[in-house]
Structure formats: structure tokens, C-alpha cells
Scaffold this motif. Structure first.
Motif, PDB file in Angstrom:
ATOM      1  N   PRO A 560     -14.331   8.903 -51.390  1.00 48.97           N
ATOM      2  CA  PRO A 560     -14.093   8.726 -49.954  1.00 48.97           C
ATOM      3  C   PRO A 560     -14.517   7.350 -49.444  1.00 48.97           C
ATOM      4  N   ARG A 563     -11.979   4.790 -50.693  1.00 45.02           N
ATOM      5  CA  ARG A 563     -10.697   4.943 -49.991  1.00 45.02           C
ATOM      6  C   ARG A 563     -10.771   4.357 -48.586  1.00 45.02           C
ATOM      7  N   GLN A 564     -11.889   4.612 -47.922  1.00 47.32           N
ATOM      8  CA  GLN A 564     -12.079   4.064 -46.577  1.00 47.32           C
ATOM      9  C   GLN A 564     -12.101   2.536 -46.607  1.00 47.32           C
ATOM     10  N   TYR A 737     -13.999  14.214 -57.638  1.00 48.93           N
ATOM     11  CA  TYR A 737     -13.812  15.462 -56.902  1.00 48.93           C
ATOM     12  C   TYR A 737     -13.874  16.686 -57.806  1.00 48.93           C
ATOM     13  N   GLU A 926     -19.113  16.207 -49.566  1.00 52.42           N
ATOM     14  CA  GLU A 926     -19.981  15.664 -48.527  1.00 52.42           C
ATOM     15  C   GLU A 926     -20.906  14.616 -49.143  1.00 52.42           C
ATOM     16  N   THR A 941     -15.606  15.129 -46.227  1.00 50.12           N
ATOM     17  CA  THR A 941     -14.194  14.903 -46.559  1.00 50.12           C
ATOM     18  C   THR A 941     -13.498  16.259 -46.617  1.00 50.12           C
ATOM     19  N   PHE A 949      -5.913  14.175 -46.622  1.00 56.41           N
ATOM     20  CA  PHE A 949      -7.341  13.967 -46.434  1.00 56.41           C
ATOM     21  C   PHE A 949      -7.660  13.501 -45.011  1.00 56.41           C
ATOM     22  N   ASP A 951     -11.630  12.436 -42.827  1.00 52.84           N
ATOM     23  CA  ASP A 951     -13.065  12.266 -43.028  1.00 52.84           C
ATOM     24  C   ASP A 951     -13.822  12.493 -41.726  1.00 52.84           C
ATOM     25  N   SER A 984     -11.505   8.333 -38.326  1.00 55.56           N
ATOM     26  CA  SER A 984     -12.342   9.435 -38.775  1.00 55.56           C
ATOM     27  C   SER A 984     -12.764  10.247 -37.560  1.00 55.56           C
TER      28      SER A 984
END
Length: 1003
Positions: A560, A563-564, A737, A926, A941, A949, A951, A984
Motif C-alpha cells: 500500500p 502504491r501510494q 498480501y 493494516e 487497505t 483498492f 486506503d 484516501s
């Protein structure tokens, strides 16, 4: 006089570390002593080095010249125990004696042999047996008997008086004082897994096993002066000064070839220039100049063999084994490594400095990090151990300590505390309350005394030593469960002695790539050159996935946080990905550098550089020193330091320089040299401030580049062959994941994913065109023998025709058959689960004879008609949840009692920034972080009902003590915020939604 000193390397026995032993001996004026740890020589060389380091002893020529009035002479050996009882201890006369003792112990460890009650006749080592009243045998030329002062009365008319020259002083040293003796008792109780009060006296040292002055010890033996003389003669006969090296020399294998170092240089040049033509062609003048510069330094530092051995490992992996590897770390700064195909990172393309890896002033050894697939590394390790001679190759060890607070549980057990009380003491939520408890404070106090002490020896993740002389000159060897001989010290001691390790590591990301390429070859008859990186990094489709921040399954960039970051940077090229791989690291992010980099990335025209040199060197990273190489560049181009000094300074600022005085000299050199460049004092001071603040957080650019190369390879496979890639991810145990996320991703590719089936599934997931079957691995409760046997039997003798034949051919047990039926793995029979569960008792029920004997004829059983038995989708989903950990064909949202799926979906977040909305999300993962005020906040997430997805952010003031209640769907009320284009949800309220219960629960 001290022949038998224990350090804390006598695990769960001795209490003093080696620097303490040496400093205490120096304070008492002790002239010589022998370190003899129990069944190991972990501290032997450290002890010798520490004596010289503390100034107690110097090099032999200095002592002989009379420059030093006082010397503590270090001697080393090993104390040999069998089943907790002392047999004898050995003392090395010289370096050969150290090898004899180490090899004697190593053979027993490796062959799992019991130590003999009598030691062999060592040529270069003495053996000392403990005195006993009934000791009565002729001693060999190298053997003695150690007697304590408290045992002298037993010498009257003792047979040993017929061999008086064989008696020596025995005063063991184990603890520093009475307090440490109590600590010793705790250690013994932990070792023996018993109560403190139940430790027998013969398992503990006596209270007097402490250092005293030599005069005091001699006084104890004043009626037997010959014993003191014998002891003195024994110690005087020992000389281990050869181990002292003012400048540590490399102990690695000196030459790769039989012809020696000179031929190594010729061979390395030939291979390197052949690789240069492969990588750059024949007319790349910059590459040729760089190659020549590196080779000269490699030859000067005698690292030709190191490069050639690494090349040999890679060549074996790529050639005979067809293994894929990744060369990462600072070794990727080398064009020689690039041309030897040790790495796939082009150092010219990325402006990487060789000096970050190796230069003429570097004192600590560099090393290559070579990654292989998780299930192929052992093959490479076996090749290395087979290629090099016995005693010349070994794994690095590690030394764990009692730092882990879980040791408090062990201390509580030896004190006899009830389990409930111990559990409460190890509960982080009760930390403040526990500090009011006197018993807890006692446990913590004991832990504080032992927390830095060695606890147990283990094996390094991948470090291998290849030695020129036998490694047993420096250590005994263990044989951990992995089956590879291992030295008895860690990487820090290896470096201090002079060993450079070869890191043969593993990671699952490589397994993803390797298996995806194999599946594509099998299923599509397409051959992929996964090393064609130049093609990948220019592919717009790959860069589009990067920019959108959706690379699930791709190595290093799927988390996460990553990706952000990719989305915030709108990352769409290799260099930006390299930078992202560096600034995502915790130290960089927490220092504020990550935010600063993102801000400058989006507004490069607003970046203000301190001077022209800073702009020229840091333009790529917008004035932020993202990489360790940036620190080197600024020191070189701004201050005028040569590249070697620049790297030494970089390393010193990262906390890896031991000499404070030498560091201060380098700092002064920086300022002096910068002034010579014509810079003002104010500018120099500010540049230095920035360098010193960044240096501790910066990351090796070569390391980031290696990660980025592998990320692009994964991206290529995911983009063009998504089905095969996701199957490969599943078969190599996923990534960041849970498994169900990757199954979900496989379904999103358009593949039809089936539950395990005995007539179609293998051990792992398989795919044929668009049909994928989950494997038997991952079915909870299914035994390994059936995971392997079922697909093997089907391949040998054809598909199973019915339930009866399946039972006969696999000899499956009732319990295992029921498990497979419940999961639907026998649906090929055309019968429903409940019918099959009824029928299985005809074959394997308690009153039925098991069908496990070979039959002359295949006689079919009679078929019986049963009434229709109902089975619901919800019931099946609960079975899948139980046996797979997730429902395959039943969304988590379908478990909900409510049909509400939220006001908006994840795809609509950017259009609703600033609004407070309700969303429903399926929990993915998390992350907990601590704020500056030491309160907790969380990042979550989720997947929405469309499978996308989103967040969440959970601030302390809007969040209960612990917001998450495990897997399931949550109703989220929150405000949509956006940071550099990444949306988010700041959570205001948060609750897990009710679900339909299992219709057969309780039945």
C-alpha cells in the motif's frame, strides 16, 4: 595462572563479555590468561584482538624492544563438555594448536559424534583434565591435571604425585562478582528449563570463580610451589601473537585459478572485456575507460579472486541450472560486475560510482548480494560447498542475544510464577500497570543484566565464507539443521578477522518471475528474454501501470505505501522508480525527505539550489540527497575530496566508522578542501549540515536500481501475461498480501479459477489456457503425502473414475477423504457432497474393512439410491473459508446481512475530495505506526464491492484502542482527502458489519 576463563560466549554459563574480562585482568595486573569457552571458540580471536586493542599488549616486536612495561598475553583454547559435564579443556600452544582443537570439536559437531572421555594426542595443544580423587592413569606428553586450591588436601599419597610435573593450577573464572553469580544461576535455570531453586550444584560454578590477583592465587598454592612452576611453564610455551595484525589482511581465497593470482588478473580481464562487448559493443570509449579504472583498483586490492568466484557462481546458475538471479547491493556500482553479468544494473546509465563499492582506501570488505528463487538457492549453496575443499568453506553464523523481551517469560518460569501472571507481564497493553508490580520490576532488572549477552548461535541468512587457509585456524564449526557447516561467530567478527562474505540469498519475487517465464513457455510456446531490461523500461504500457499505482503481485512495488508513493509521483519511468525505491524506506520517510522529494518533483522550477555544484549533482533528485552516491558526489564535486575519501566520509556519517579521531580529521579535511574551492564559510557550513542530516538516511542507489530492474521484469509479465504471472505469484507463496488477494487478482485477469479437484489439480495451482485449478497445497488439514500422492497417481494411471476407485488407488484415510469431499474435490463423480459423505462410510467407515489390498479383479460395488440432500452456497462458502482461508466463488460482501455497498466506490474517490461519505470495504491489511506523541494511528487497505483498492487513515483522536476486528467487511464513515493526487479516507467512524451465520454451525 588462569588456564580456564569463561566469557559470555559460554552460552547460558559465563557472564562477562570479552572487553570486560580483559579490562578486569588489566586492573588486577594479570600477566597472561587462557580463554576457554565451553564447546566453542567464538571469542578466541576477539580475545586476542581485544588484548592488543586495549593497549595491554602490543605487537611482539614492540614488546621485545621494551616499549611496553606491562603485557597481558592472550592464550586461547576450548573447554569440552559432554552432557553438561566437564571432560577436559584444551589450550593452544600456537596457531596449529588452535586448528587442532577447532577441528577436533568440528568433527564431533559435524558427524554428530560424542566427545571421547580421553582427548587425542594433540601435537600443538595441551589438555588439562580436572582433578579427581580416583584419577589414576599415565598422562601423555601434552596432558596435565588441573587442581583447585580447595582440592590440595586430597593430594596426600595421591598417585598423581608420581607425575608431579603434570599438576597445574586450576582456578576457573566464570563470573565477575556475587551479583553476576546470581545472574549465572538464572542462566543455568533457563538453560535447564527448571526452577531457579532446582538447579543442581554441579551444574553451576562456585562462588569463587572470579578473577583475583596472580599473587593471591600463588599464595593459595604456596605449599606446592612446583604446581605454580608447572603452570607458568605451560603458559610460557604458548604463543598466539601470530593472530595479531595491525592491518587486517584478507583471509578469503587468494586465487580462483590453480595458477595463482597473476593468472587470475589475466582471466578476469579477459572475461570482463568479453562482457563489455556484450553489454556496450566494441566502440564505447566511456565504458572502456571505466572498465580499466575499476580493474586497476580490483587488482590493487587483490579482489580478482572475489570477482571470479562470484562470476563462477552466477555462470553455474545461468548455465547448467538455468536459474534466474538478481545481483543487488553496492556491487551493482561496478561495471566489471555488470559485464560479468553478476548484476543487470548499468552503472554508466545511472551514474553510479564504483567507489561506493570499492576503492583503495576502503578497509572493510565489500560483498555482492546475489538473490535466487527461494527454492533454488540450496542448489547453488551445495555447488559452492562441493567446489571448495573441506575446512575452506562455511556458512557465516549469527549470535542472538537476550534482547527480546520474550525472555521475561523465561525468567518468570524459572522463578515459578503462574502462567497467567507471566502472560500479564508480557502483555504490551499492561506495560504501565506492570511497572507498579514489584515482581515485574524484578524480572525486568534481571533482563537488563542479561539483555546484551549472547543467547544462542545460529546461521546467517546467506553469507558464505571461502577461505584460503583452513577456517579452523579461526573457529570451530557447527552443523545446524540446514546441513551446511557454519562458523561460530557472526559477520562483524568475520569482518574484523578479514573475511568477505559471499551473500547467496533468496526472495520470492525471483520465483514469481522464473515460474511465469516457464508457464508462458509451456502454455503459449513463447520464449521471453527476461533480461531484456532496456525494452521493458521504455514500454508505455508498463509505465502506465506504474503511474496508476496498481502493480499488485510485482516485487517491491505492490505494498500500500509503495502504491501510494507511485501514484503521488505519477511515476512512469525507471529513474523515478529507482528514487521511489529509496525514499520509501522508513528512515527517509520519517525524516521528512520523502515529502520534500514529492513536493520538489511536482514543482522542479521552484527548487532553489545552494550553489552551482549542488544543482549539477542533485538535479536528478531535485536537491534532495536520496542516495548514498549523492553524498559522495557532493563531497567530491563541491568540497574537492577524492572519491575514496568521499566514500569514507559517507560511511562515517552513516555511523559505521569506529574511530572518532579519524572521523574528525575527515570533517576537517572536508572544510579545508571546500575552502580551497573558493566557497564561503556560510555556504560550506550549510552544505555540511545538509550532508550530515541526509547521510544517515540515504540509501544505495545501486540497491534501489536492482530492485527497480526486478520490478520492471515483474511488471512486464503482469502486463502481457497476467494469468501465468498471477499463477506464478500464488505458487511462490505470494508477496505482501494474503493469498486470497492474489486469487482475486487471478480472477480479474479473466481466468476461470476452480476449486481443487482430484482429477484436475496438482500440488500447486495449474493453468491451461483460461482454466486454472487451485492446488492441494493450501488446503488446510490435508496431509503432505496426499498432496503429493493424488496428482502423482492420476498422472501414472489416468483419471479417477469414481469414489471407490479413488479410495482404492490412493489408500486415503476417512478423515482426509471427508476433508476433500467437503471442499468439492470429488465433484467429478457427479454426486453432491452430502451423498459422497454418506457413501465414503461404505468404504472407510469404522465397521467397514479398509480397501487397501491389491485385487485380482476390479469388482464394482453396488450402487444405492439416496434421497436428495440439500446444500447451500452459503454453507459451501463457509467450508471454503475454513479449508482455504477464503471463499472462492462467494464474495465476502455476500456474507453480509445488509445489501448496502456504500455511497461511492473506490473509483469515485478523486471526484469527491473534501466530502464525508460512507463506504463499505473488505479488509485487506493494516499498518500500525507511532506518532511523535507516542500514540498509535493506523493505515488500512480495503477492496470495495467492485474489487478496487482504497486506503484509510485512522487518527488516534477518532479511533478506539484497536479499530480492526480481523477479516471481514467494514462500514466506514470518513472524509475523503487527497495528497499529491492520491485519495484516501480519513476515518471518523468505523465498524465491522454483521454477517449471515453458517447454516450448519453447531451441527
Amino acid at each position: 595462572m588462569f588456564l580456564n576463563v569463561h566469557s559470555s560466549y559460554s552460552l547460558k554459563y559465563g557472564t562477562m563479555d570479552i572487553p570486560t574480562i580483559v579490562s578486569n585482568a588489566r586492573a588486577l595486573g594479570i600477566r597472561q590468561m587462557v580463554l576457554t569457552d565451553i564447546n566453542n571458540s567464538s571469542g578466541a580471536i576477539e580475545f586476542i584482538r581485544e588484548c592488543f586493542k586495549q593497549g595491554v599488549a602490543k605487537a611482539p616486536d614492540e614488546v621485545q624492544a621494551g616499549n611496553i612495561p606491562y603485557q597481558l598475553k592472550p592464550i586461547a583454547g576450548i573447554e569440552f563438555h559432554k552432557e553438561g559435564q566437564l571432560l577436559y579443556f584444551g589450550i593452544a600452544k600456537n596457531k596449529e594448536g588452535m586448528r587442532e582443537l577447532n577441528e577436533f570439536l568440528s568433527i564431533r559437531n559435524i558427524e554428530d559424534e560424542i566427545l571421547p572421555n580421553a582427548a587425542p594426542s594433540f601435537e600443538n595443544a595441551f589438555i588439562v583434565y580436572p582433578f579427581a580423587k580416583n584419577f589414576n592413569r599415565k598422562l601423555k606428553f601434552n596432558e596435565f591435571v588441573g587442581i583447585k586450591s580447595s582440592q590440595l588436601n586430597f593430594l596426600y599419597k595421591h598417585p598423581l604425585l608420581q607425575q608431579p610435573e603434570r599438576l597445574v593450577v586450576w582456578h576457573p573464572v566464570t563470573v565477575g562478582n556475587r551479583i553476576e553469580h546470581r545472574l549465572h544461576e538464572y542462566l543455568r535455570a533457563i538453560e535447564m528449563n527448571t526452577l531457579l531453586s532446582m538447579v543442581p550444584d554441579d551444574a553451576k560454578c562456585s562462588l569463587d570463580e572470579v578473577l583475583i590477583t596472580e599473587e593471591a592465587l600463588k599464595l593459595k598454592f604456596e605449599t606446592f610451589p612446583f604446581i605454580v612452576e608447572n603452570t607458568q611453564k605451560l603458559m610460557d610455551a604458548c604463543d598466539l601473537s601470530v593472530y595479531f595484525e595491525p592491518q587486517v589482511k584478507s583471509k578469503n581465497r587468494f586465487a580462483y585459478t590453480k595458477e595463482g593470482e597473476a593468472f587470475d588478473q589475466v582471466l578476469l580481464r579477459r572475461i570482463a572485456y568479453k562482457g563489455l562487448a556484450y553489454r556496450y559493443g566494441n566502440d564505447h570509449s566511456v565504458a572502456r575507460a571505466r572498465m580499466e579504472k575499476e580493474l586497476k583498483i580490483i587488482e590493487f586490492k587483490n579482489y580478482c579472486a572475489y570477482f571470479l568466484i562470484t562470476f563462477d557462481i552466477v555462470r553455474y546458475a545461468m548455465g547448467r541450472c538455468k536459474f534466474y538471479h538478481v545481483g543487488r547491493g553496492s556491487g551493482a556500482n561496478s561495471i566489471v560486475a555488470y559485464c560479468l553479468r553478476i548484476t543487470d544494473v548499468d552503472p554508466i546509465d545511472l551514474d553510479l560510482y564504483f567507489e561506493r563499492f570499492l576503492h583503495e582506501k576502503r578497509t572493510s570488505p565489500p560483498d555482492f548480494d546475489i538473490d535466487f528463487a527461494w527454492d533454488e538457492r540450496e542448489t547453488i549453496q551445495k555447488y559452492i560447498f562441493k567446489k571448495y575443499p573441506k575446512w575452506h568453506v562455511a556458512f557465516l553464523g549469527t549470535m542472538s542475544t537476550f534482547k527480546d523481551r520474550a525472555v521475561i517469560r523465561e525468567i518468570g518460569k524459572v522463578l515459578g510464577l503462574p502462567k497467567e501472571e507471566i502472560d500479564s507481564f508480557t502483555d504490551p497493553a499492561k506495560e504501565r500497570e506492570n511497572h507498579q508490580n514489584a515482581t515485574y520490576r524484578k524480572l525486568v532488572a534481571v533482563h537488563q543484566h542479561m539483555r546484551n549477552m549472547p543467547n544462542q548461535r545460529s546461521i546467517h541468512a546467506g553469507g558464505i565464507l571461502i577461505s584460503d587457509e583452513p577456517i579452523t585456524y579461526y573457529t570451530a564449526l557447527d552443523l545446524p539443521p540446514k546441513g551446511f557447516v557454519t562458523v561460530q561467530w557472526d559477520m562483524y567478527e568475520a569482518e574484523a578477522i578479514g573475511y568477505e562474505k559471499f551473500d547467496v540469498l533468496s526472495q520470492r519475487g525471483i520465483g514469481h518471475i522464473r515460474e511465469a517465464v516457464q508457464l508462458i513457455r509451456q502454455n503459449r510456446n513463447v520464449e521471453i528474454d527476461i533480461h531484456d531490461f532496456k525494452k521493458f523500461k521504455a514500454d508505455p504500457k508498463l509505465n502506465k501501470i506504474l503511474r496508476e499505482g496498481q502493480p499488485v503481485g510485482c516485487f517491491y512495488i505492490e505494498s500500500p505505501a509503495m502504491r501510494q508513493l507511485l501514484k503521488k509521483l505519477k511515476c512512469e519511468d525507471y529513474l523515478t522508480l529507482v528514487a521511489a525505491s529509496s525514499i520509501i524506506r522508513p528512515g527517509v520517510a520519517s525524516s521528512g525527505m520523502m515529502k520534500s522529494f514529492i513536493e520538489r518533483y511536482h514543482a522542479p522550477d521552484k527548487v532553489v539550489y545552494l550553489c552551482k555544484e549542488m544543482e549539477e549533482q542533485l538535479k536528478e533528485t531535485y536537491g534532495v540527497m536520496v542516495y548514498q552516491e549523492d553524498v559522495i558526489k557532493v563531497c567530491h564535486y563541491f568540497a574537492g575530496l577524492d572519491l575514496a575519501d568521499a566514500d569514507v566520509l559517507r560511511k562515517a556519517m552513516s555511523g559505521k566508522y569506529r574511530s572518532k579521531l579519524a572521523f574528525e580529521e575527515l570533517v576537517n579535511k572536508f572544510f579545508y578542501s571546500a575552502r580551497l574551492q573558493g566557497h564561503s564559510e556560510e555556504l560550506i557550513t550549510e552544505v555540511w549540515r545538509q550532508i550530515s542530516s541526509f547521510a544517515g538516511y540515504s540509501f544505495s542507489k545501486a540497491h534501489s536500481a536492482s530492485f527497480a530492474v526486478e520490478s520492471y521484469q515483474s511488471l512486464y509479465l503482469k502486463t502481457y501475461y497476467p494469468k501465468e504471472f498471477m499463477v506464478a505469484v500464488l505458487n511462490n507463496y505470494g508477496g505482501f498480501y494474503s493469498r486470497w488477494v492474489y486469487v482475486h487478482e487471478l480472477q480479474k485477469t479473466g481466468a476461470k479459477v476452480h476449486l481443487p479437484c482430484v482429477n484436475n489439480s496438482d500440488e500447486v495451482v495449474n493453468i491451461n489456457e483460461n482454466e486454472a485449478y487451485l492446488g492441494f497445497i493450501g488446503v488446510q488439514g490435508l496431509e503432505n503425502k496426499f498432496i503429493t500422492q493424488i496428482p502423482l497417481e492420476r498422472k501414472r494411471n489416468g483419471p479417477f473414475k469414481d469414489l471407490e476407485q479413488f479410495v482404492k488407488r490412493t489408500k486415503i484415510t476417512l478423515e482426509q477423504a471427508i476433508l476433500l469431499i467437503r471442499l468439492g474435490a470429488l465433484r467429478f463423480t457427479g454426486r453432491d457432497k452430502k451423498t459422497l459423505l454418506w457413501e465414503i462410510y461404505n468404504y472407510l467407515g469404522h465397521k467397514q474393512k479398509r480397501i487397501d489390498a491389491a485385487e485380482l479383479f476390479n469388482i464394482e460395488s453396488k450402487a444405492y439410491s439416496l434421497p436428495t440432500l440439500e446444500n447451500s452456497a452459503l454453507e459451501d462458502a463457509y467450508v471454503e473459508l475454513e479449508l482455504l482461508g477464503y471463499p472462492l466463488n462467494f464474495e465476502m460482501f455476500d456474507f453480509l446481512k445488509t445489501s448496502y455497498r456504500g455511497e461511492i466506490m473506490a473509483a469515485d474517490l478523486s471526484e469527491n475530495v473534501g466530502k464525508t461519505v460512507r463506504m463499505v470495504g473488505n479488509y485487506v491489511c493494516e499498518k500500525t505506526v507511532h506518532t511523535i506523541k507516542n500514540t498509535k494511528m493506523w493505515f488500512g487497505t480495503f477492496l470495495d464491492a467492485n474489487g478496487d483498492f482504497f486506503d484509510t487513515i485512522h487518527f488516534p483522536n477518532t479511533t478506539p484502542v484497536y479499530p480492526f476486528k480481523g477479516k471481514g467487511c467494514y462500514l466506514i464513515l470518513g472524509k475523503i482527502v487527497e495528497d499529491f493526487g492520491f485519495p484516501s479516507v480519513e476515518v471518523l467512524k468505523f465498524a465491522k458489519l454483521e454477517i449471515h451465520m453458517n447454516p450448519v454451525a453447531g451441527n
